[in-house]
Motif scaffolding. Structure first.
Motif, PDB file in Angstrom:
ATOM      1  N   GLN A   1      18.439  23.979  49.484  1.00 60.53           N
ATOM      2  CA  GLN A   1      18.585  23.738  50.912  1.00 60.53           C
ATOM      3  C   GLN A   1      19.851  22.927  51.198  1.00 60.53           C
ATOM      4  OE1 GLN A   1      15.144  21.473  52.078  1.00 60.53           O
ATOM      5  NE2 GLN A   1      15.777  19.652  50.983  1.00 60.53           N
ATOM      6  N   VAL A   2      20.242  22.974  52.467  1.00 58.01           N
ATOM      7  CA  VAL A   2      21.361  22.158  52.958  1.00 58.01           C
ATOM      8  C   VAL A   2      20.855  21.400  54.170  1.00 58.01           C
ATOM      9  CG1 VAL A   2      23.650  22.190  54.018  1.00 58.01           C
ATOM     10  CG2 VAL A   2      23.144  23.729  52.110  1.00 58.01           C
ATOM     11  N   ILE A   3      21.152  20.092  54.236  1.00 55.04           N
ATOM     12  CA  ILE A   3      20.717  19.244  55.346  1.00 55.04           C
ATOM     13  C   ILE A   3      21.935  18.844  56.158  1.00 55.04           C
ATOM     14  CG2 ILE A   3      19.450  17.174  56.029  1.00 55.04           C
ATOM     15  CD1 ILE A   3      17.754  19.190  54.536  1.00 55.04           C
ATOM     16  N   THR A   4      21.828  18.973  57.493  1.00 53.05           N
ATOM     17  CA  THR A   4      22.934  18.591  58.374  1.00 53.05           C
ATOM     18  C   THR A   4      22.488  17.452  59.282  1.00 53.05           C
ATOM     19  OG1 THR A   4      22.388  20.027  60.252  1.00 53.05           O
ATOM     20  CG2 THR A   4      23.582  21.022  58.416  1.00 53.05           C
ATOM     21  N   THR A   5      23.469  16.948  60.042  1.00 55.19           N
ATOM     22  CA  THR A   5      23.162  15.880  61.001  1.00 55.19           C
ATOM     23  C   THR A   5      22.381  16.404  62.194  1.00 55.19           C
ATOM     24  OG1 THR A   5      25.234  16.253  62.177  1.00 55.19           O
ATOM     25  CG2 THR A   5      25.261  14.637  60.386  1.00 55.19           C
ATOM     26  N   GLY A   6      22.352  17.738  62.370  1.00 57.25           N
ATOM     27  CA  GLY A   6      21.617  18.321  63.493  1.00 57.25           C
ATOM     28  C   GLY A   6      22.465  18.535  64.721  1.00 57.25           C
ATOM     29  N   VAL A   7      23.735  18.129  64.701  1.00 60.76           N
ATOM     30  CA  VAL A   7      24.630  18.314  65.844  1.00 60.76           C
ATOM     31  C   VAL A   7      25.745  19.249  65.410  1.00 60.76           C
ATOM     32  CG1 VAL A   7      26.119  17.175  67.524  1.00 60.76           C
ATOM     33  CG2 VAL A   7      24.091  15.993  66.647  1.00 60.76           C
ATOM     34  N   VAL A   8      25.768  20.465  65.936  1.00 62.05           N
ATOM     35  CA  VAL A   8      26.759  21.459  65.530  1.00 62.05           C
ATOM     36  C   VAL A   8      27.328  22.153  66.763  1.00 62.05           C
ATOM     37  CG1 VAL A   8      25.619  21.891  63.324  1.00 62.05           C
ATOM     38  CG2 VAL A   8      25.059  23.324  65.286  1.00 62.05           C
ATOM     39  N   ASN A   9      28.452  22.788  66.571  1.00 65.31           N
ATOM     40  CA  ASN A   9      29.057  23.607  67.612  1.00 65.31           C
ATOM     41  C   ASN A   9      28.707  25.062  67.322  1.00 65.31           C
ATOM     42  OD1 ASN A   9      30.948  25.141  69.228  1.00 65.31           O
ATOM     43  ND2 ASN A   9      32.165  23.285  69.427  1.00 65.31           N
ATOM     44  N   VAL A  10      28.160  25.769  68.312  1.00 65.40           N
ATOM     45  CA  VAL A  10      27.716  27.140  68.074  1.00 65.40           C
ATOM     46  C   VAL A  10      28.788  28.169  68.396  1.00 65.40           C
ATOM     47  CG1 VAL A  10      25.295  26.572  68.424  1.00 65.40           C
ATOM     48  CG2 VAL A  10      26.674  27.288  70.381  1.00 65.40           C
ATOM     49  N   ARG A  11      30.036  27.729  68.570  1.00 66.61           N
ATOM     50  CA  ARG A  11      31.126  28.679  68.775  1.00 66.61           C
ATOM     51  C   ARG A  11      31.277  29.543  67.529  1.00 66.61           C
ATOM     52  NH1 ARG A  11      35.937  25.384  69.602  1.00 66.61           N
ATOM     53  NH2 ARG A  11      34.840  24.801  71.503  1.00 66.61           N
ATOM     54  N   ARG A  12      31.588  30.824  67.718  1.00 65.89           N
ATOM     55  CA  ARG A  12      31.708  31.754  66.604  1.00 65.89           C
ATOM     56  C   ARG A  12      32.806  31.311  65.638  1.00 65.89           C
ATOM     57  NH1 ARG A  12      34.847  36.261  65.868  1.00 65.89           N
ATOM     58  NH2 ARG A  12      35.612  36.139  68.026  1.00 65.89           N
ATOM     59  N   PHE A  13      32.517  31.407  64.342  1.00 64.67           N
ATOM     60  CA  PHE A  13      33.472  31.010  63.309  1.00 64.67           C
ATOM     61  C   PHE A  13      34.646  31.988  63.265  1.00 64.67           C
ATOM     62  CE2 PHE A  13      34.849  31.929  58.892  1.00 64.67           C
ATOM     63  CZ  PHE A  13      35.571  30.767  58.670  1.00 64.67           C
ATOM     64  N   GLU A  14      35.845  31.438  63.227  1.00 66.88           N
ATOM     65  CA  GLU A  14      37.059  32.227  63.030  1.00 66.88           C
ATOM     66  C   GLU A  14      37.884  31.580  61.919  1.00 66.88           C
ATOM     67  OE1 GLU A  14      39.230  32.828  66.598  1.00 66.88           O
ATOM     68  OE2 GLU A  14      37.561  33.776  67.676  1.00 66.88           O
ATOM     69  N   GLN A  15      38.153  32.346  60.904  1.00 68.01           N
ATOM     70  CA  GLN A  15      38.887  31.830  59.749  1.00 68.01           C
ATOM     71  C   GLN A  15      40.344  31.577  60.102  1.00 68.01           C
ATOM     72  OE1 GLN A  15      38.742  34.445  56.392  1.00 68.01           O
ATOM     73  NE2 GLN A  15      39.861  33.050  55.034  1.00 68.01           N
ATOM     74  N   ARG A  16      40.855  30.424  59.673  1.00 68.57           N
ATOM     75  CA  ARG A  16      42.248  30.083  59.910  1.00 68.57           C
ATOM     76  C   ARG A  16      43.121  30.577  58.761  1.00 68.57           C
ATOM     77  NH1 ARG A  16      41.127  23.795  61.755  1.00 68.57           N
ATOM     78  NH2 ARG A  16      40.435  24.257  63.876  1.00 68.57           N
ATOM     79  N   PRO A  17      44.425  30.761  59.021  1.00 69.02           N
ATOM     80  CA  PRO A  17      45.314  31.275  57.968  1.00 69.02           C
ATOM     81  C   PRO A  17      45.355  30.399  56.718  1.00 69.02           C
ATOM     82  CG  PRO A  17      46.380  31.420  60.111  1.00 69.02           C
ATOM     83  CD  PRO A  17      45.120  30.632  60.314  1.00 69.02           C
TER      84      PRO A  17
END
Length: 446
Positions: A72-88
């Motif tokens: 499993q992975v645990i997060t802080t629970g606060v995330v941005n739901v904007r779609r992921f776009e890979q940077r160069p």
């Protein structure tokens, strides 16, 4: 993970659930994002690509990850739901590093990357890749059977077909170079348990180069299932990069209605060339479907429903229903006709629903329990009428019969839904909260 804790190999966290501090699932890990650095410095892990419940892929910075374990992975629970776009400047670990051919610095020997390990640095929440699990020899994992690939990913020892070893990141070179002909066996082994729709979603988010390499590594049946779930542009792109004989084999493995839809998107010359390479029977089914208007019962139907003669027994019917390759909609009922039993059949007699099969003794003849109360659909029935028919009688599939009374095929509810949804529905992602708080601006600037 604190300093001195065991490292984690990325194949062990691919696909695992991501939770917030309250134990609510945010989504699943689909990839890891790193930035390559100069002078043999290990790549810095900047974040995770997480697929949330709506199948949207979002980016979670490692600064918001409080724990990474094999399960499993645990997060802080606060995330941005904007779609992921890979940077160069970013590299996807699973999508671009696995199966890459690199060289050992000490011996200049070519090896294939099977896996990499990440570890947390003592300061703050910074992570980096520190180890690389490789196999000696040019063949790498490509020469292994699929089961051996899985074993190689789970076992960090030597032996097998070509020695495997774990080395420091600084002990290999070649990650910064673009590789042509990169394999995809270990990437596929990592996601082997994905459903076709989820594997298609992963494929859609890869670069065109990696998409072609992964498609080439899939077997015909698996690739056929995935193509049926991909957006139109991706399907045409992938099919166009396959050798023509392979493309014909994949089309044969697809459901005839999906193969007809895909071929209809190709130029006439390409379409006829592929049809000529297909088995005559499969090509005939596809040609027959392509003769109907797209938004009619004939254009929507599959030519491969379960067809039985009236003297078949309930036991025979249940044996056919149990075939694992059938979709739930097609397995919900059998169609009873006079010989021949392959579409277009002899005279259509009616339908026997799965529930009725469960209620009658195994030796009962299906001809004696057939339901012929409903008028079947004609091949020219327009989509709105097909939809109303299924909804009115609470059906998941319906017979399509021609003027002579022969069964041509069956329309299933999943095919109807495909045509009722917007054309780009496979590419359109749902918007809005996913059960976690949304930040107005991501700290990482995304």
């Amino acid at each position: 993970m604190v300093s001195g804790a065991p490292r984690v190999f990325v194949s062990h966290i691919a696909g695992v659930a991501v939770f917030d501090p309250n134990g609510d699932q945010v989504g699943r890990v689909r990839d890891l994002v790193v930035t390559l650095r100069l002078k043999e410095r290990p790549p810095r892990l900047v974040g995770l690509v997480v697929e949330v419940l709506t199948r949207r892929r979002i980016f979670i910075p490692m600064t918001r990850v409080t724990g990474v374990e094999s399960g499993q992975v645990i997060t802080t629970g606060v995330v941005n739901v904007r779609r992921f776009e890979q940077r160069p400047t970013e590299t996807l670990v699973l999508g671009e590093l696995l199966d890459r051919r690199v060289r050992l610095v000490e011996t200049d020997e070519e090896v294939t990357v099977l896996d990499v390990a990440i570890t947390q640095l003592p300061a703050r929440r910074e992570w980096e890749i520190d180890k690389v699990f490789v196999r000696r020899g040019k063949g790498g994992a490509a020469g292994l059977r699929r089961g051996e690939q899985r074993k190689a990913l789970r076992w960090r020892g030597g032996g097998g077909r070509g020695e495997t070893l774990t080395v420091d990141w600084s002990a290999v070179t070649g990650f910064s170079l673009e590789e042509h002909g990169q394999g995809a066996e270990n990437l596929l082994a990592t996601f082997e348990q994905l459903r076709p729709a989820d594997l298609a979603n992963m494929l859609h988010h890869l670069s065109a180069k990696r998409r072609a390499e992964v498609a080439a590594a899939l077997d015909d049946d698996r690739l056929a299932d995935v193509l049926e779930e991909l957006p139109e542009d991706d399907r045409v792109e992938i099919l166009g990069k396959l050798e023509e004989d392979r493309a014909a084999d994949v089309l044969e493995a697809m459901d005839p209605d999906d193969a007809a839809d895909l071929l209809s998107e190709l130029p006439e010359e390409d379409k006829e060339r592929l049809l000529a390479l297909m088995r005559p029977r499969d090509a005939a089914d596809v040609r027959r479907l392509m003769a109907y208007e797209e938004h009619t019962a004939g254009g929507l139907m599959t030519t491969e429903p379960i067809v039985l003669r009236p003297d078949a027994t309930v036991a025979d019917a249940l044996a056919r229903v149990r075939i694992s390759d059938l979709s739930p909609a097609l397995a919900a009922q059998v169609y009873v006709t006079r010989p021949p039993e392959e579409t277009p059949t002899g005279k259509y007699l009616g339908t026997v629903h799965f529930q009725r099969l469960l209620r009658d003794p195994p030796f009962t003849l299906v001809g004696s329990i057939v339901d012929n109360d409903l008028q079947p659909l004609g091949p020219d029935t327009p989509l709105p009428e097909v939809t109303s028919y299924l909804a009115t009688y609470n059906l998941v599939s319906a017979a399509v019969v021609d003027d002579s009374g022969s069964l041509l095929g069956a329309v299933t509810v999943d095919d109807v839904l495909d045509h009722l949804l917007p054309e780009d529905w496979r590419e359109t992602e749902l918007h809005g909260p996913v059960g976690v708080e949304q930040l107005p601006e991501d700290p990482d600037g995304r």
